[in-house]
Scaffold this active site. Sequence first.
Site, PDB file in Angstrom:
ATOM      1  N   LYS A 285      -6.094  12.468 -17.529  1.00  0.00           N
ATOM      2  CA  LYS A 285      -6.208  13.311 -18.978  1.00  0.00           C
ATOM      3  C   LYS A 285      -4.841  12.829 -19.544  1.00  0.00           C
ATOM      4  O   LYS A 285      -4.966  12.116 -20.483  1.00  0.00           O
ATOM      5  CB  LYS A 285      -6.148  14.739 -19.090  1.00  0.00           C
ATOM      6  CG  LYS A 285      -7.869  14.904 -17.746  1.00  0.00           C
ATOM      7  CD  LYS A 285      -8.487  14.723 -18.432  1.00  0.00           C
ATOM      8  CE  LYS A 285      -9.957  14.476 -17.313  1.00  0.00           C
ATOM      9  NZ  LYS A 285     -10.555  15.604 -16.995  1.00  0.00           N
TER      10      LYS A 285
ATOM     11  N   TYR B  38     -13.458  23.302 -11.826  1.00  0.00           N
ATOM     12  CA  TYR B  38     -13.793  22.254 -11.744  1.00  0.00           C
ATOM     13  C   TYR B  38     -15.083  21.555 -10.672  1.00  0.00           C
ATOM     14  O   TYR B  38     -14.481  21.544  -9.754  1.00  0.00           O
ATOM     15  CB  TYR B  38     -12.801  21.630 -11.752  1.00  0.00           C
ATOM     16  CG  TYR B  38     -13.219  20.061 -12.276  1.00  0.00           C
ATOM     17  CD1 TYR B  38     -13.206  19.852 -13.924  1.00  0.00           C
ATOM     18  CD2 TYR B  38     -13.116  19.028 -11.092  1.00  0.00           C
ATOM     19  CE1 TYR B  38     -13.390  17.750 -13.742  1.00  0.00           C
ATOM     20  CE2 TYR B  38     -13.297  17.743 -11.459  1.00  0.00           C
ATOM     21  CZ  TYR B  38     -13.862  17.394 -12.770  1.00  0.00           C
ATOM     22  OH  TYR B  38     -14.292  15.727 -12.943  1.00  0.00           O
TER      23      TYR B  38
ATOM     24  N   ASP C  48      -4.580  23.172 -10.114  1.00  0.00           N
ATOM     25  CA  ASP C  48      -5.157  22.149 -10.399  1.00  0.00           C
ATOM     26  C   ASP C  48      -4.286  22.876 -11.893  1.00  0.00           C
ATOM     27  O   ASP C  48      -4.437  23.395 -12.625  1.00  0.00           O
ATOM     28  CB  ASP C  48      -6.229  22.070 -11.048  1.00  0.00           C
ATOM     29  CG  ASP C  48      -6.683  21.076 -11.613  1.00  0.00           C
ATOM     30  OD1 ASP C  48      -6.551  20.308 -12.671  1.00  0.00           O
ATOM     31  OD2 ASP C  48      -7.990  20.188 -11.812  1.00  0.00           O
TER      32      ASP C  48
ATOM     33  N   ARG D 138       0.751  -1.123   0.140  1.00  0.00           N
ATOM     34  CA  ARG D 138      -0.540  -0.202  -0.006  1.00  0.00           C
ATOM     35  C   ARG D 138       0.829   1.185   0.249  1.00  0.00           C
ATOM     36  O   ARG D 138       1.092   2.465  -0.287  1.00  0.00           O
ATOM     37  CB  ARG D 138      -1.220  -0.039   1.041  1.00  0.00           C
ATOM     38  CG  ARG D 138      -1.912   1.039   1.084  1.00  0.00           C
ATOM     39  CD  ARG D 138      -2.436   0.827   2.569  1.00  0.00           C
ATOM     40  NE  ARG D 138      -1.990   1.280   3.655  1.00  0.00           N
ATOM     41  CZ  ARG D 138      -2.056   0.070   4.632  1.00  0.00           C
ATOM     42  NH1 ARG D 138      -3.625  -0.389   4.581  1.00  0.00           N
ATOM     43  NH2 ARG D 138      -1.355   1.081   5.580  1.00  0.00           N
TER      44      ARG D 138
HETATM   45  C1  LIG Z   1     -11.055  15.833 -15.578  1.00  0.00           C
HETATM   46  C2  LIG Z   1     -10.458  16.484 -14.378  1.00  0.00           C
HETATM   47  C3  LIG Z   1     -11.166  16.946 -12.954  1.00  0.00           C
HETATM   48  C4  LIG Z   1     -10.648  14.802 -12.508  1.00  0.00           C
HETATM   49  O1  LIG Z   1     -10.299  13.917 -12.943  1.00  0.00           O
HETATM   50  P1  LIG Z   1     -10.961  12.804 -13.004  1.00  0.00           P
HETATM   51  O2  LIG Z   1      -9.237  11.895 -13.037  1.00  0.00           O
HETATM   52  O3  LIG Z   1     -11.499  12.400 -13.869  1.00  0.00           O
HETATM   53  O4  LIG Z   1     -11.337  12.247 -12.000  1.00  0.00           O
HETATM   54  C5  LIG Z   1      -9.979  17.346 -12.443  1.00  0.00           C
HETATM   55  N1  LIG Z   1      -9.157  18.649 -12.247  1.00  0.00           N
HETATM   56  C6  LIG Z   1      -9.459  19.542 -13.796  1.00  0.00           C
HETATM   57  C7  LIG Z   1      -9.125  20.710 -14.757  1.00  0.00           C
HETATM   58  C8  LIG Z   1     -10.552  17.986 -14.740  1.00  0.00           C
HETATM   59  O5  LIG Z   1     -10.844  18.587 -16.199  1.00  0.00           O
END
Ligand SMILES: *Cc1c(COP(=O)(O)O)cnc(C)c1O
Length: 396
Positions: free
Chosen positions: A206, A109, A181, A56
């Site tokens: 992404k 977001y 972010d 873990r």
């Molecule tokens: C998609 C996204 C997230 C979340 O990612 P997930 O892996 O889908 O939980 C966070 N911040 C931004 C800017 C995003 O586009």
Amino acid sequence: MDAPDEPGIGTVLAHAGSHPRDHWGFVNPPVYRGSTVVFPDVDTMSANAQRYQYGRIRNPSSEALCEAIAGLEQAQGTVLTPSGLSACTFAMLSVLGAGDHFLVPDNVYAPVRDFCDGAARRFGIETTYYDPLIGAGIDALFRPNTRAVFTESPGSHTFELPDLPAIAQAARRRDALVLMDNTWATPLYLKPLVLGVDISILAATKYVAGHSDALLGTVSANSRAWARVAAFHKQLGMHVGPDDITLALRGLRTMELRLQRHQDSALRIARWLERQPQVAKVLHPALESHPQHALWKRDFAGASGVFSFVTAEAPFEAVKAMLDGMDLFALGRSWGGFESLAMTLDPRVIRSATPWTEPGHLVRLQVGLEDADDLIADLSRGLARFQARARGTART
Ligand SMILES: *Cc1c(COP(=O)(O)O)cnc(C)c1O
């Protein structure tokens, strides 16, 4: 000729976190499935005196990705979480507690906002939403108990760019931490920690994974925040399976190539859209027409493949006619994969601190790796449907 001091980004991505000699020479670490790790004797076990102690906490798969991302983000360390959203919420909870005040941009977001208004509030964390263009003016929003500021650049869907160094400076004077972010730019096009941010977050779902086949988040911290992030990760028992990590490592190797293509095609399409009569406005920071284009030029080394546009005024039926008939742009909320996507949403229903006054409809595009000419043809047919429906409904 002298070798350059710093290797180029392609070289870095090809080798980041890679230690073939640790795996009998195989260039990729195998998928280490493992909870139990055994020790040779009681002394070693009692002193935790071996590289791995329990699945873990750390294994060769997670170690490779953490090392690679920490290097790219120029962080003291990186931890992994099971999704991008969990990376955002985990990062917040690692530095905030009951009685703390938190500043969050109004264009954040949306699921992050849900968390702030839901679980975070239940845990005694109070959130104030701020105008993403507030810059140094954010100073006026600090309270004695403001412990952290969240940032996202550009903001989800509407693509405003905050003045990150100004916000970071204000926060540092108030002894608050700055979270960011960084999913849109990735550390290839923006290095938040260099601009004064303390914790950089990626939805590795992404562009890192890049193939729409895995969910994963990364949280990278500087020396001010790392001890808290690392301790909280351990306390929560956060863990990501080795298959998803392997997919992220695979994606990382080609990330520069993919981003270059996303960038070129998206910018070409954005410029083309600017010339279409059915389009009122294109929201892409690399366009000279973007209101914060100067900040983009100052802070970013590139632009990725996601942006929005606002349609000319028309009934929503016209947007549906456009998007329902697309051949290549599928309707989907995610982005960062190889395939093009489109979605629509109304920023008015999300915001609370800043008005959204555009009379047209917002359409967000993720420009994939298809040929840009084919994507433009798809959009061109879509805009023709938009226009036909707009005229048709206007007449009836
Ligand atoms: C998609 C996204 C997230 C979340 O990612 P997930 O892996 O889908 O939980 C966070 N911040 C931004 C800017 C995003 O586009």
